[in-house]
Design a protein around this motif. Structure first.
Motif, PDB file in Angstrom:
ATOM      1  N   LEU A   1       0.834  -1.205   0.000  1.00 42.24           N
ATOM      2  CA  LEU A   1       0.000   0.000   0.000  1.00 42.24           C
ATOM      3  C   LEU A   1       0.869   1.257   0.000  1.00 42.24           C
ATOM      4  N   ASP A   2       1.939   1.250   0.788  1.00 44.17           N
ATOM      5  CA  ASP A   2       2.841   2.408   0.809  1.00 44.17           C
ATOM      6  C   ASP A   2       3.381   2.685  -0.594  1.00 44.17           C
ATOM      7  N   TRP A   3       3.792   1.628  -1.270  1.00 47.49           N
ATOM      8  CA  TRP A   3       4.326   1.774  -2.629  1.00 47.49           C
ATOM      9  C   TRP A   3       3.252   2.306  -3.571  1.00 47.49           C
ATOM     10  N   ALA A   4       2.045   1.758  -3.469  1.00 51.03           N
ATOM     11  CA  ALA A   4       0.973   2.168  -4.373  1.00 51.03           C
ATOM     12  C   ALA A   4       0.609   3.633  -4.176  1.00 51.03           C
ATOM     13  N   ILE A   5       0.568   4.077  -2.928  1.00 49.53           N
ATOM     14  CA  ILE A   5       0.258   5.486  -2.670  1.00 49.53           C
ATOM     15  C   ILE A   5       1.331   6.388  -3.274  1.00 49.53           C
ATOM     16  N   GLU A   6       2.588   6.038  -3.071  1.00 49.72           N
ATOM     17  CA  GLU A   6       3.692   6.846  -3.597  1.00 49.72           C
ATOM     18  C   GLU A   6       3.716   6.834  -5.129  1.00 49.72           C
ATOM     19  N   THR A   7       3.301   5.727  -5.719  1.00 53.91           N
ATOM     20  CA  THR A   7       3.431   5.562  -7.161  1.00 53.91           C
ATOM     21  C   THR A   7       2.179   5.962  -7.930  1.00 53.91           C
ATOM     22  N   ILE A   8       1.021   5.535  -7.436  1.00 51.96           N
ATOM     23  CA  ILE A   8      -0.220   5.765  -8.159  1.00 51.96           C
ATOM     24  C   ILE A   8      -0.904   7.064  -7.724  1.00 51.96           C
ATOM     25  N   MET A   9      -0.694   7.439  -6.463  1.00 53.70           N
ATOM     26  CA  MET A   9      -1.337   8.656  -5.931  1.00 53.70           C
ATOM     27  C   MET A   9      -0.288   9.591  -5.335  1.00 53.70           C
ATOM     28  N   ALA A  10       0.769   9.818  -6.078  1.00 54.53           N
ATOM     29  CA  ALA A  10       1.890  10.589  -5.567  1.00 54.53           C
ATOM     30  C   ALA A  10       1.483  11.977  -5.088  1.00 54.53           C
ATOM     31  N   GLU A  11       0.520  12.601  -5.748  1.00 55.80           N
ATOM     32  CA  GLU A  11       0.133  13.957  -5.371  1.00 55.80           C
ATOM     33  C   GLU A  11      -0.554  14.007  -4.004  1.00 55.80           C
ATOM     34  N   ALA A  12      -1.062  12.843  -3.535  1.00 56.33           N
ATOM     35  CA  ALA A  12      -1.754  12.810  -2.244  1.00 56.33           C
ATOM     36  C   ALA A  12      -0.928  12.142  -1.155  1.00 56.33           C
ATOM     37  N   ALA A  13       0.280  11.691  -1.508  1.00 54.28           N
ATOM     38  CA  ALA A  13       1.069  10.896  -0.573  1.00 54.28           C
ATOM     39  C   ALA A  13       1.372  11.634   0.724  1.00 54.28           C
ATOM     40  N   ARG A  14       1.523  12.953   0.672  1.00 57.41           N
ATOM     41  CA  ARG A  14       1.858  13.728   1.875  1.00 57.41           C
ATOM     42  C   ARG A  14       0.620  14.378   2.504  1.00 57.41           C
ATOM     43  N   ASP A  15      -0.529  14.077   1.959  1.00 59.42           N
ATOM     44  CA  ASP A  15      -1.777  14.631   2.474  1.00 59.42           C
ATOM     45  C   ASP A  15      -2.190  13.864   3.730  1.00 59.42           C
ATOM     46  N   PRO A  16      -2.351  14.540   4.878  1.00 63.55           N
ATOM     47  CA  PRO A  16      -2.742  13.826   6.092  1.00 63.55           C
ATOM     48  C   PRO A  16      -4.090  13.124   5.970  1.00 63.55           C
ATOM     49  N   GLY A  17      -4.890  13.538   4.992  1.00 58.57           N
ATOM     50  CA  GLY A  17      -6.190  12.895   4.799  1.00 58.57           C
ATOM     51  C   GLY A  17      -6.191  11.838   3.716  1.00 58.57           C
ATOM     52  N   VAL A  18      -5.001  11.343   3.342  1.00 63.04           N
ATOM     53  CA  VAL A  18      -4.904  10.424   2.215  1.00 63.04           C
ATOM     54  C   VAL A  18      -5.685   9.138   2.456  1.00 63.04           C
ATOM     55  N   PHE A  19      -5.699   8.632   3.688  1.00 63.47           N
ATOM     56  CA  PHE A  19      -6.370   7.359   3.916  1.00 63.47           C
ATOM     57  C   PHE A  19      -7.889   7.503   3.882  1.00 63.47           C
ATOM     58  N   ALA A  20      -8.403   8.652   4.315  1.00 62.42           N
ATOM     59  CA  ALA A  20      -9.836   8.892   4.188  1.00 62.42           C
ATOM     60  C   ALA A  20     -10.231   8.968   2.720  1.00 62.42           C
ATOM     61  N   LYS A  21      -9.394   9.604   1.914  1.00 61.93           N
ATOM     62  CA  LYS A  21      -9.660   9.683   0.484  1.00 61.93           C
ATOM     63  C   LYS A  21      -9.603   8.306  -0.158  1.00 61.93           C
ATOM     64  N   LEU A  22      -8.642   7.504   0.284  1.00 57.39           N
ATOM     65  CA  LEU A  22      -8.522   6.147  -0.237  1.00 57.39           C
ATOM     66  C   LEU A  22      -9.757   5.321   0.098  1.00 57.39           C
ATOM     67  N   ASP A  23     -10.238   5.457   1.334  1.00 58.88           N
ATOM     68  CA  ASP A  23     -11.431   4.714   1.736  1.00 58.88           C
ATOM     69  C   ASP A  23     -12.596   5.018   0.810  1.00 58.88           C
ATOM     70  N   ALA A  24     -12.786   6.300   0.542  1.00 57.20           N
ATOM     71  CA  ALA A  24     -13.888   6.700  -0.328  1.00 57.20           C
ATOM     72  C   ALA A  24     -13.681   6.184  -1.748  1.00 57.20           C
TER      73      ALA A  24
END
Length: 498
Positions: free
Chosen positions: A308-331
Motif C-alpha cells: 500500500l505504501d508503494w501504491a500510494i507513492e506511485t499511483i497517488m503521488a500527489e496525495a502521498a503527503r496529504d494527512p487525509g490520504v487514507f480517508a480519500k482512499l477509503d472513499a
C-alpha cells in the motif's frame, strides 16, 4: 513501589520503547529511526552505535512521555528483529556493522550447497521447521568466516540484535530459545542444533554463540553506565526477551493453543499457535518457537503494508503527503466493487520473492487484468484486495483456525481493510487494544521474570483486551469467492511462467 514495565522492540529500521501497567495497558511510547545501510548489492547492515543510540533515546523518550521516574520501572524486556549476526568483543563492543535478517549475501553460498546436496534445504526444514532464509545467523556466520575470518576470530560473542542491546544494558551475554531455534536450530527442543552447527561448519566455534535461556528468565540488571545513558535505575531487572515475532504473538495476547494471528505490518505474517511443533506442509513457511512451551506455525507474504505504501507513492503521488490520504482512499476504494472489476494485484513486492504459498526467490508483484476502462481506483482497490487474498491463500496451508482471527500491525488501523479481511475469510476479526505489541510482549516477559505473573501464557492471555471486532457480511461471500478464484488464476499463471 515500582508500578510499570518497560518493553523495547528494535525493528529493522525503527526502534520503539513503551511503558505498560500491570494489566498490560500501554501508557506511553517513543520511536526512533535507525538508518539501514546497503553498502553492496544484497547487503543490509546497521551501525551498532546508532542502534544503541536509538534504543537509549527511545527509552528516555518513553519515560519522559509517561511522566514517570526510573523508580517506577519494575523490569525491562527486549525484543528485536530476529536472526542476523552481531559480532562483539568480550566487553560487548561491536567489531563490525550488525547484519540484519534482510541481508542476502549468503544466498550464493546456500545455492551452491543445495546444488551439491539436493536434500540440503529439506534437512534444515526437518530440524527447525522453517524455509531457509539467507539472513539467518548460521549461514551469515559461515559467510563471515570465509570472507572476514579475522573478525570471527576476534569475536567473543555472536549475537542477534536484541542480545546486543541486552548486553549494552546489562553487560551480560546470553541468547534465548526463540532465536536459537531458527538460527537454524532445533524446533522440537527449542534451542540450538548440533546437526545444524555441523552442517554449516561452525561446531568448533559454537562457544561463541551464547548460552540459551528461557525468554521469561532474568538476564541481569541495568548497569551504572546504561542507567546514565537511558534514564533507567541502576539495578533494574532485565529479562532475556524474545525475537520480534514471538514477542508480538505474546503481546497480542495470542499465546493460546489454536489461536490464529495475522500481523499486517511491513511484512504480512499469518499463523496458528500450538502446543506442539507443526512441520506440515513440508518445506513451506516458518515455525517459530514461542515462550511458554508453544509454537507458531506461520506463512509469510514478505510484503504486507509495503504494497500500500508503494501504491500510494506511485499511483497517488500527489496525495502521498496529504494527512487525509487514507480517508480519500477509503472513499475511492469503497466505490469499486469486490473483485476490482477484474483487476488483480499479486502482492509479491520484495527483492527476495516469496516463501509461501511456494518458495520462489524470483517472484515479483504485478497487476493483471488491466484494460483501458480501468483507472487508479481499480488499481488501488486491487492492492488492498491483493494483500487480503494473499492472507486467504496463506491460510490454506495452515491448520484450521476456526471462526476468529486476531489482527495486529499497521494495517489493522484501517477499518475498511479489516472488514475486507473478515468478508474474504468469512471470519470474525478481532483487533486487540494497543499498538506496540512487540514491546508489550517483551514487557510481559519481564513481568513474568519478576513474578508479576505465574507464567508467560497467563500474562499473555489474562491481559487480552479487544479494541473492536468486525464480523463478516454473509452477502459478500460469493463476490469474494469469485475474486479469490481470479486471484488464484493469475497467481498460478505467474508461477507457471517461472
Amino acid at each position: 513501589m515500582s508500578r510499570f514495565l518497560l518493553g523495547i522492540d528494535a525493528g529493522s529500521s525503527m526502534t520503539k520503547a513503551a511503558v505498560f501497567d500491570r494489566d498490560g495497558a500501554e501508557i506511553a511510547s517513543s520511536t526512533h529511526r535507525v538508518v539501514l545501510h546497503r553498502p553492496r548489492p544484497g547487503w543490509c547492515e546497521t551501525d551498532p552505535v546508532a542502534a544503541w543510540e536509538a534504543a537509549r533515546a527511545a527509552i528516555k523518550g518513553t519515560l519522559d512521555k509517561a511522566g514517570i521516574g526510573s523508580d517506577d520501572i519494575a523490569a525491562v524486556g527486549i525484543s528485536a528483529a530476529m536472526v542476523g549476526a552481531w559480532l562483539v568483543d568480550a566487553s560487548g563492543e561491536a567489531l563490525r556493522p550488525g547484519i540484519i535478517w534482510e541481508d542476502s549475501r549468503a544466498q550464493e553460498m546456500l545455492d551452491r550447497r543445495a546444488a551439491e546436496d539436493p536434500d540440503f534445504y529439506h534437512r534444515i526444514f526437518q530440524e527447525d521447521g522453517c524455509v531457509m532464509q539467507q539472513g539467518c545467523t548460521l549461514p551469515l556466520v559461515a559467510w563471515l568466516r570465509r570472507h572476514e575470518p579475522e573478525i570471527v576470530d576476534r569475536a567473543a560473542h555472536i549475537f542477534s540484535y536484541k542480545d546486543f542491546l541486552r548486553m549494552k544494558l546489562t553487560g551480560q551475554a546470553a541468547a534465548d530459545r526463540t532465536e536459537a531455534a531458527v538460527a537454524p536450530g532445533d524446533a522440537r527442543r527449542s534451542g540450538r542444533s548440533d546437526a545444524m552447527l555441523d552442517l554449516f561448519g561452525l561446531a568448533d566455534i559454537a562457544h561463541k554463540l551464547p548460552p540459551v535461556r528461557d525468554s521469561e528468565s532474568l538476564a541481569g540488571t541495568v548497569t551504572a553506565e546504561a542507567a546514565a545513558a537511558t534514564g533507567l535505575k541502576e539495578g533494574t531487572p532485565v529479562a532475556i526477551g524474545a525475537g520480534d515475532v514471538p514477542s508480538t504473538v505474546t503481546g497480542a495476547s495470542a499465546l493460546e493453543d489454536g489461536m490464529a494471528l495475522a500481523v499486517l505490518g511491513t511484512t504480512c505474517i499469518v499463523g496458528v499457535v500450538s502446543d506442539t511443533p507443526v512441520f506440515t506442509p513440508p518445506d513451506l513457511g516458518l515455525l517459530f518457537t514461542l515462550p511458554g512451551e508453544a509454537w507458531f506455525r506461520a506463512m509469510v507474504n514478505v510484503a504486507g503494508t509495503l504494497n500500500l505504501d508503494w501504491a500510494i507513492e506511485t499511483i497517488m503521488a500527489e496525495a502521498a503527503r496529504d494527512p487525509g490520504v487514507f480517508a480519500k482512499l477509503d472513499a475511492m476504494v469503497s466505490a469499486v466493487p469486490v473483485g476490482s472489476d477484474g483487476v488483480v494485484f499479486l502482492p509479491y513486492l520484495s527483492d527476495s520473492g516469496i516463501i509461501a504459498p511456494i518458495v520462489d526467490a524470483q517472484a515479483r508483484a504485478g497487476f493483471h487484468g488491466l484494460t483501458p476502462r480501468h483507472g487508479r481506483a481499480h488499481m488501488m482497490r486491487a492492492v488492498y484486495e491483493g494483500v487480503v487474498l494473499a492472507i486467504r491463500d496463506l491460510l490454506a496451508d495452515l491448520p484450521d483456525i476456526g471462526d476468529t482471527l486476531l489482527l495486529t500491525g499497521g494495517g489493522a488501523k484501517s477499518h475498511m481493510w479489516t472488514q475486507m479481511i473478515a468478508d474474504a475469510l468469512g471470519k470474525t476479526v478481532h483487533v486487540p487494544a494497543g499498538t506496540e505489541f512487540g514491546a508489550r510482549g517483551a514487557a510481559l516477559l519481564a513481568g513474568t521474570a519478576i513474578g508479576w505473573f505465574p507464567s508467560i501464557r497467563e500474562a499473555s492471555i489474562s491481559t487480552r483486551r479487544i479494541e473492536r471486532s468486525q464480523n463478516p457480511a454473509p452477502s459478500a461471500k460469493p463476490a469474494w469467492d469469485a475474486a479469490f478464484a481470479n486471484y488464484r488464476k493469475y497467481r498460478d499463471k505467474a508461477i507457471a511462467a517461472r
